[in-house]
Scaffold this motif. Structure first.
Motif, short mmCIF file in Angstrom:
data_model
loop_
_atom_site.label_atom_id
_atom_site.label_comp_id
_atom_site.label_asym_id
_atom_site.label_seq_id
_atom_site.Cartn_x
_atom_site.Cartn_y
_atom_site.Cartn_z
N THR A 127 32.63 -63.62 32.08
CA THR A 127 31.31 -63.83 31.47
C THR A 127 31.39 -63.67 29.96
OG1 THR A 127 30.28 -62.93 33.47
CG2 THR A 127 28.89 -63.13 31.52
N ALA A 128 32.09 -62.62 29.51
CA ALA A 128 32.21 -62.37 28.07
C ALA A 128 32.93 -63.52 27.37
CB ALA A 128 32.95 -61.05 27.84
N GLU A 129 33.99 -64.01 27.97
CA GLU A 129 34.76 -65.08 27.33
C GLU A 129 33.95 -66.38 27.26
OE1 GLU A 129 38.92 -67.44 28.12
OE2 GLU A 129 38.94 -65.25 28.05
N ILE A 130 33.25 -66.72 28.36
CA ILE A 130 32.44 -67.94 28.35
C ILE A 130 31.33 -67.82 27.30
CG2 ILE A 130 30.90 -69.42 29.70
CD1 ILE A 130 32.43 -68.50 32.21
N MET A 178 23.40 -70.32 20.32
CA MET A 178 23.02 -68.93 20.07
C MET A 178 23.00 -68.22 21.41
SD MET A 178 22.17 -66.27 18.49
CE MET A 178 22.20 -66.91 16.81
N VAL A 179 23.80 -67.17 21.55
CA VAL A 179 23.92 -66.43 22.80
C VAL A 179 23.45 -64.99 22.58
CG1 VAL A 179 25.47 -65.66 24.64
CG2 VAL A 179 25.88 -67.86 23.49
N LEU A 180 22.53 -64.54 23.44
CA LEU A 180 22.04 -63.15 23.39
C LEU A 180 22.47 -62.45 24.67
CD1 LEU A 180 18.35 -63.88 22.30
CD2 LEU A 180 20.27 -63.36 20.81
N SER A 181 22.90 -61.19 24.56
CA SER A 181 23.31 -60.47 25.76
C SER A 181 23.29 -58.97 25.52
CB SER A 181 24.72 -60.90 26.19
OG SER A 181 25.02 -60.38 27.48
N THR A 182 23.56 -58.21 26.59
CA THR A 182 23.62 -56.75 26.48
C THR A 182 24.99 -56.26 26.90
OG1 THR A 182 22.94 -56.25 28.76
CG2 THR A 182 21.19 -56.62 27.14
N LEU A 183 25.30 -55.04 26.46
CA LEU A 183 26.58 -54.42 26.77
C LEU A 183 26.33 -52.92 26.84
CD1 LEU A 183 29.56 -55.48 27.05
CD2 LEU A 183 29.88 -54.79 24.67
N HIS A 184 27.05 -52.23 27.71
CA HIS A 184 26.89 -50.77 27.82
C HIS A 184 27.90 -50.08 26.91
CE1 HIS A 184 23.87 -50.46 30.98
NE2 HIS A 184 24.46 -51.48 31.55
N THR A 185 27.49 -49.78 25.69
CA THR A 185 28.30 -48.96 24.79
C THR A 185 27.39 -47.93 24.13
OG1 THR A 185 28.00 -50.37 22.84
CG2 THR A 185 29.85 -50.89 24.29
N LEU A 229 34.50 -55.35 24.08
CA LEU A 229 34.80 -56.73 24.48
C LEU A 229 36.30 -56.97 24.53
CD1 LEU A 229 32.12 -58.71 22.41
CD2 LEU A 229 32.15 -58.37 24.89
N ILE A 230 37.00 -56.43 23.55
CA ILE A 230 38.47 -56.60 23.53
C ILE A 230 39.10 -55.82 24.67
CG2 ILE A 230 40.55 -56.09 22.17
CD1 ILE A 230 38.75 -56.63 19.65
N ASP A 231 38.56 -54.62 24.98
CA ASP A 231 39.06 -53.85 26.13
C ASP A 231 38.87 -54.62 27.43
OD1 ASP A 231 39.86 -51.74 24.61
OD2 ASP A 231 38.06 -50.53 24.93
N MET A 232 37.82 -55.47 27.49
CA MET A 232 37.56 -56.25 28.69
C MET A 232 38.54 -57.41 28.84
SD MET A 232 33.38 -56.24 28.42
CE MET A 232 33.08 -57.43 29.72
N GLY A 233 39.39 -57.63 27.84
CA GLY A 233 40.41 -58.66 27.93
C GLY A 233 40.13 -59.92 27.13
N VAL A 234 39.07 -59.89 26.31
CA VAL A 234 38.74 -61.06 25.49
C VAL A 234 39.66 -61.08 24.26
CG1 VAL A 234 36.92 -62.24 24.19
CG2 VAL A 234 36.35 -60.95 26.26
N ASP A 235 40.14 -62.25 23.88
CA ASP A 235 41.02 -62.37 22.73
C ASP A 235 40.32 -61.91 21.45
OD1 ASP A 235 43.07 -63.35 24.26
OD2 ASP A 235 42.55 -65.46 23.92
#
Length: 575
Positions: free
Chosen positions: A400-403, A413-420, A430-436
């Motif tokens: 999901t993060a990469e797409i 324009m992409v809006l989203s949430t993240l638990h940090t 995001l990088i920890d999740m494996g995204v380049d």
């Protein structure tokens, strides 16, 4: 002059005599009164000729009745309950104090002879009328006359009905055509109580010998215990029927939704059941659909943060993240952003789990993992629907993060949430999740981290000097702020003796600049953190909370709570 003769003087004559009203204004007010059928005093206040406090004080002086400022008056709950709720609301009055010659009663209209005579017959004591502000009195009535006694009475009635129908619990729960059925009335009282005290969630928890009902208000749970444990199954079955769930399935969790009207409000209820040791636990999230969606200006952001956030979401492409723990208001912030962006020329698609508020003109998709409709699946499909703006409820996984990041890179324009915990941690998560790293550095435009903190009760807030340990902590947070005077609530009837009333958001905004993307791209996370923390526009959450404490909006306890929560997830240093 006795009490009856005092009331024969008309309000209009008093105000004319004191020069507070002109004959023309009185004539206008009388004509308006005939049209609206409101009392003359209320009409004069609504027309703006005089303030409510000024009017009450003038009438108090003229008639010799006391004026009581309820915000500073210490109320006696036991005394208030001596007058049944039905009488208090019908007569719009509140018992204030026992006096040697009678009972001091705050009234919306102390000149109403019939109400005073009825009260004296009901209380069997002389009544001493007092002027009070009506809206303050009604607020206290809502806080003091909760539905708890009524619920206990109905629970006893329902338990008796169940005892006579031991094998017919589902039939009792399914009585849809009888609003007088005990299970229906008990749930109605529960929802009315929850809406009255502005609860966000209702918890129904069966135990071995009792039923525990808890309401979450301003982030904290308030509980009521009922001895009639057997009524839990009838309540759960009734709620399942209202949600369209399977009442015979008690071994697996179920999720549902229904809508009810409570106190002229449309309440959307999200329901979750879970099997526990002594039955099924139910949690309901209450969403007030009639209150409307907040706009960005009403979120409570500082002017600087609001201005930059509005600039970021109006950019043609990029990823904007809103971060924070569960219950910190992330969804509210995203909906406020969508409300701002929702224009006829913009195509907006959302992927949500669940859809909390329904928005016109926006294509909202409910994620359904049971049939394979994951966030990533919806996001792929949404990008083929020619969107301008896409909202992804949560960046839960690498795909999901990469797409989402690739969509942001290719013109959306992409809006989203993240638990940090904070804004600076978001790119690293995001990088920890494996995204380049190149995707994150190229597509991420900004991160908003937020918390909800409790506001001091405006009725019982008082000045407070920090203690020694608090002064040391304050000095370490921001030098020079330890010598200030702060505010905190002592507890009163308005705030249910908590010292707090309502919550407000605090927000930190991190704009991703070229100076930050360079270390991100080469994997220098320490360098990124240092540059981000030193950014001119970046002010951390703890200091945002401290700013509100300096203004008297919140307490130092809340500031320290936010500071401690930010330190919870800091990893230990390794050799």
């Amino acid at each position: 002059m006795d009490i009856h003769n005092k009331r024969k003087v008309r309000i209009g004559d008093i105000l004319l005599e004191k020069g507070l009203l002109t004959p023309e204004q009185l004539e206008t007010a009388l004509n308006e009164q005939k049209r609206t059928r409101k009392k003359l005093g209320k009409t004069i206040i609504d027309l703006g000729y005089i303030s409510e406090v000024k009017l009450l004080r003038e009438l108090s002086d003229f008639l010799g009745y006391p004026y009581v400022d309820l915000s500073r008056f210490r109320l006696d709950t036991q005394l208030i309950h001596q007058l049944p709720e039905a009488h208090a609301r019908r007569y719009r009055c509140l018992l204030l104090a026992e006096e040697p010659n009678g009972v001091l009663v705050g009234m919306a209209d102390p000149t109403d002879l019939m109400v005073i005579d009825d009260l004296q017959r009901t209380l069997k004591r002389p009544v001493i009328p007092a002027f009070v502000q009506e809206h303050e009195m009604l607020s206290i009535l809502d806080n003091v006359y909760r539905h708890q006694e009524q619920m206990l009475s109905i629970a006893g009635e329902l338990a008796g009905e169940l005892q006579n129908n031991d094998f017919d619990i589902n039939t009792i729960a399914a009585t849809t055509d009888n609003d007088e059925a005990p299970v229906v009335r008990l749930l109605q009282s529960l929802f009315e109580d929850a809406v009255q005290i502005k609860a966000s969630d209702i918890h129904i928890e069966p135990e071995e010998n009792q039923l525990r009902i808890r309401l979450r208000v301003d982030g904290e749970l308030q509980e009521q215990v009922m001895k009639e444990r057997r009524i839990a199954s009838a309540l759960v079955s009734r709620l399942k029927i209202m949600s369209g769930l399977d009442i015979s399935e008690k071994r697996l969790p179920q999720d549902g939704r229904f809508n009810i009207r409570v106190k002229n409000k449309s309440i959307d209820v999200r329901l979750s059941t879970m099997p526990v040791q002594f039955g099924e636990s139910v949690v309901m999230r209450l969403l007030d659909q009639s209150s409307g969606i907040l706009n960005i200006a009403s979120l409570g952001m500082t002017q600087a943060v609001q201005r930059r956030f509005e600039y970021l979401i109006r950019r043609p492409h990029g990823l904007i993240l809103v971060t924070g723990p569960t219950g910190s208001g992330k969804t509210t912030t995203l909906y406020a952003a969508l409300t701002e962006l929702n224009q006829p020329e913009k195509k907006i698609i959302t992927a949500e789990d669940p859809i909390e508020y329904r928005l016109p003109r926006i294509n909202q998709v409910q994620v359904n993992p049971k049939v394979g409709l994951e966030f990533s699946t919806v996001l792929r499909a949404a990008l083929r629907q020619d969107p301008d703006i896409v909202l992804v409820g949560e960046m839960r996984d690498h795909i999901t993060a990469e797409i989402g990041l690739r969509a942001a890179m290719t013109g959306h324009m992409v809006l989203s949430t993240l638990h940090t915990n904070d804004a600076i941690s978001a790119p690293l998560r995001l990088i920890d999740m494996g995204v380049d790293t190149y995707l994150v550095s190229s597509s991420l435009r900004g991160v908003v981290a937020q918390r909800l903190i409790k506001q001091n009760c405006r009725y019982c807030s008082q000045s407070y000097e920090p203690e020694h340990q608090e002064r040391l902590w304050l000095e370490s947070m921001e030098p020079g702020c330890c010598d200030m005077i702060y505010q905190r609530g002592k507890g009163c009837h308005y705030c249910n003796n908590t010292g707090y009333q309502g919550r407000i958001g605090i927000y930190e905004l991190l704009e991703i600049t070229p100076a930050m993307t360079a270390p991100l791209r080469r994997g220098d996370f320490q360098g990124f953190t240092e540059v981000a923390a030193a950014s001119e526009r970046y002010r951390p959450l703890a200091l945002q909370a401290l700013d509100l404490a300096k203004q008297g909006i919140t307490s130092l306890d809340e500031v320290f709570r936010v500071s401690a929560s930010l330190e919870d997830d800091i990893p230990e240093e390794t050799e």
